[in-house]
Design an enzyme around this catalytic site. Sequence first.
Site, PDB file in Angstrom:
ATOM      1  N   CYS A  50      36.064 -35.796  21.378  1.00 37.45           N
ATOM      2  CA  CYS A  50      35.520 -34.877  20.434  1.00 37.45           C
ATOM      3  C   CYS A  50      36.477 -34.461  19.271  1.00 37.45           C
ATOM      4  O   CYS A  50      37.879 -34.794  19.426  1.00 37.45           O
ATOM      5  CB  CYS A  50      35.105 -33.661  21.487  1.00 37.45           C
ATOM      6  SG  CYS A  50      36.563 -32.849  22.025  1.00 37.45           S
ATOM      7  N   HIS A 107      43.061 -33.149  28.902  1.00 37.10           N
ATOM      8  CA  HIS A 107      42.949 -33.457  30.281  1.00 37.10           C
ATOM      9  C   HIS A 107      42.829 -34.931  30.691  1.00 37.10           C
ATOM     10  O   HIS A 107      41.996 -35.504  30.936  1.00 37.10           O
ATOM     11  CB  HIS A 107      41.972 -32.714  31.181  1.00 37.10           C
ATOM     12  CG  HIS A 107      42.342 -31.368  31.635  1.00 37.10           C
ATOM     13  ND1 HIS A 107      41.494 -30.209  31.462  1.00 37.10           N
ATOM     14  CD2 HIS A 107      43.435 -30.605  31.534  1.00 37.10           C
ATOM     15  CE1 HIS A 107      42.151 -29.154  31.990  1.00 37.10           C
ATOM     16  NE2 HIS A 107      43.681 -29.353  31.936  1.00 37.10           N
ATOM     17  N   CYS A 149      40.792 -25.331  20.334  1.00 34.19           N
ATOM     18  CA  CYS A 149      39.847 -26.019  19.765  1.00 34.19           C
ATOM     19  C   CYS A 149      38.949 -24.919  18.781  1.00 34.19           C
ATOM     20  O   CYS A 149      38.741 -23.679  19.464  1.00 34.19           O
ATOM     21  CB  CYS A 149      38.889 -26.531  20.552  1.00 34.19           C
ATOM     22  SG  CYS A 149      37.309 -27.180  19.878  1.00 34.19           S
ATOM     23  N   GLU A 204      41.036 -22.700  30.026  1.00 30.97           N
ATOM     24  CA  GLU A 204      40.010 -21.891  29.031  1.00 30.97           C
ATOM     25  C   GLU A 204      39.367 -20.813  29.590  1.00 30.97           C
ATOM     26  O   GLU A 204      39.324 -19.653  28.811  1.00 30.97           O
ATOM     27  CB  GLU A 204      38.712 -23.019  28.690  1.00 30.97           C
ATOM     28  CG  GLU A 204      37.903 -22.410  27.660  1.00 30.97           C
ATOM     29  CD  GLU A 204      36.511 -23.252  27.254  1.00 30.97           C
ATOM     30  OE1 GLU A 204      36.921 -24.532  27.487  1.00 30.97           O
ATOM     31  OE2 GLU A 204      35.640 -22.746  26.943  1.00 30.97           O
ATOM     32  N   THR A 247      32.995 -23.884  27.233  1.00 28.75           N
ATOM     33  CA  THR A 247      32.468 -24.847  26.505  1.00 28.75           C
ATOM     34  C   THR A 247      31.927 -25.843  27.111  1.00 28.75           C
ATOM     35  O   THR A 247      31.047 -26.750  26.737  1.00 28.75           O
ATOM     36  CB  THR A 247      33.508 -25.202  25.230  1.00 28.75           C
ATOM     37  OG1 THR A 247      34.985 -25.699  25.982  1.00 28.75           O
ATOM     38  CG2 THR A 247      34.016 -24.146  24.286  1.00 28.75           C
ATOM     39  N   SER A 307      39.734 -33.858  34.040  1.00 26.10           N
ATOM     40  CA  SER A 307      38.832 -33.442  32.713  1.00 26.10           C
ATOM     41  C   SER A 307      37.614 -32.605  33.209  1.00 26.10           C
ATOM     42  O   SER A 307      36.733 -33.373  33.755  1.00 26.10           O
ATOM     43  CB  SER A 307      38.488 -34.765  31.942  1.00 26.10           C
ATOM     44  OG  SER A 307      37.400 -34.629  31.142  1.00 26.10           O
TER      45      SER A 307
HETATM   46 FE1  SF4 Z   1      36.219 -30.912  22.814  1.00 26.22          FE
HETATM   47 FE2  SF4 Z   1      36.571 -28.629  24.190  1.00 26.22          FE
HETATM   48 FE3  SF4 Z   1      36.407 -28.634  21.851  1.00 26.22          FE
HETATM   49 FE4  SF4 Z   1      34.261 -29.218  23.081  1.00 26.22          FE
HETATM   50  S1  SF4 Z   1      35.205 -27.384  23.190  1.00 26.22           S
HETATM   51  S2  SF4 Z   1      35.012 -29.847  20.946  1.00 26.22           S
HETATM   52  S3  SF4 Z   1      35.107 -30.553  24.457  1.00 26.22           S
HETATM   53  S4  SF4 Z   1      37.991 -29.665  22.656  1.00 26.22           S
END
Ligand code: SF4
Length: 302
Positions: free
Chosen positions: A25, A54, A114, A144, A181, A237
């Site tokens: 991603c 992960h 992210c 997270e 997320t 993960s």
């Molecule tokens: Fe990737 Fe996590 Fe960001 Fe979603 S929240 S785009 S899974 S890093």
Amino acid sequence: MGVKQAETHGSPSLEVIAVTPRGYCHGVVTAMNMAKQLAARDSGPKYMLGYLVHNEHMTAELEELGVELIDSDDRIAGLDEIGDGTVILTAHGVSPAVREKLSAKGLKSVDTTCSDVQVTHDLVIDLAERGFEIIYIGKRGHPETVGVLGEAPGKVHFVENSSDVEQLELDSDQIAVTTQTTISVWDTAETIRSIKRRYPHAEIHNDICLATQDRQEAVVEAAAEAELVIVVGSTRSSNSKRLVEVVKERVGKPAYLVDTVADIRYEWLEGINKVAVTSGASTPSHLTREVIKNLKQYPNPV
Ligand code: SF4
């Protein structure tokens, strides 16, 4: 949503559906690029505070570049192991307490949080400032989750599922809901329904990221067509494990998580004509390609 541009590979005995979208991603790509750029420009001590993403293979790649792993889910305690240098904060985000300790110790940092996770942090801060009680749906102990809960201690109420919702004792006109997320789209919808039953006035912010949502929907669609699903990803993960779960729960088909091609047990394939392959957001693409290539050779795997 369909199995977007699913490629099918014919074989006399086994058809392989390579599910799309799958794998990396944008958050993982950005985090890895930032870490590699740091490794290239900074010769001092460098650390990733917890697994940057992960996946053990990507972690090993960074360690070879001189980035040491601080293997602690407790980010604050992990900082005790670092004397000086630069600390890479992972894509999962961290709580303000971690940033305060970094600063108190005089450590430099590279923040790869992210953008999709940052949205939830910003939302929680905003809602708390406006007097909301916030219900956060996530996985207990996940980095997270810990990071987001730390944004407004006492104002964010953690739930994992509908039975946790029944235990809540909130008495406020202002209740809002947000989410981790990478959790299951369908389990989360059910938990939100439970919240709406108890707190009809709750303001809902579903923050499952698009990458997670697209990958889950695509694998469910592919699983309906296939007899078996293989997910390439690490047991660390969260999003990879969710892909296995959603196949089993939504479609009732067998699904297995493999780290590499070596984990495939060929007895899984006995009597199977069609297998779908996908991968988690942190899985290196070459590992998934090897699995697909190997399955295409079945019953004479390379
Ligand atoms: Fe990737 Fe996590 Fe960001 Fe979603 S929240 S785009 S899974 S890093």
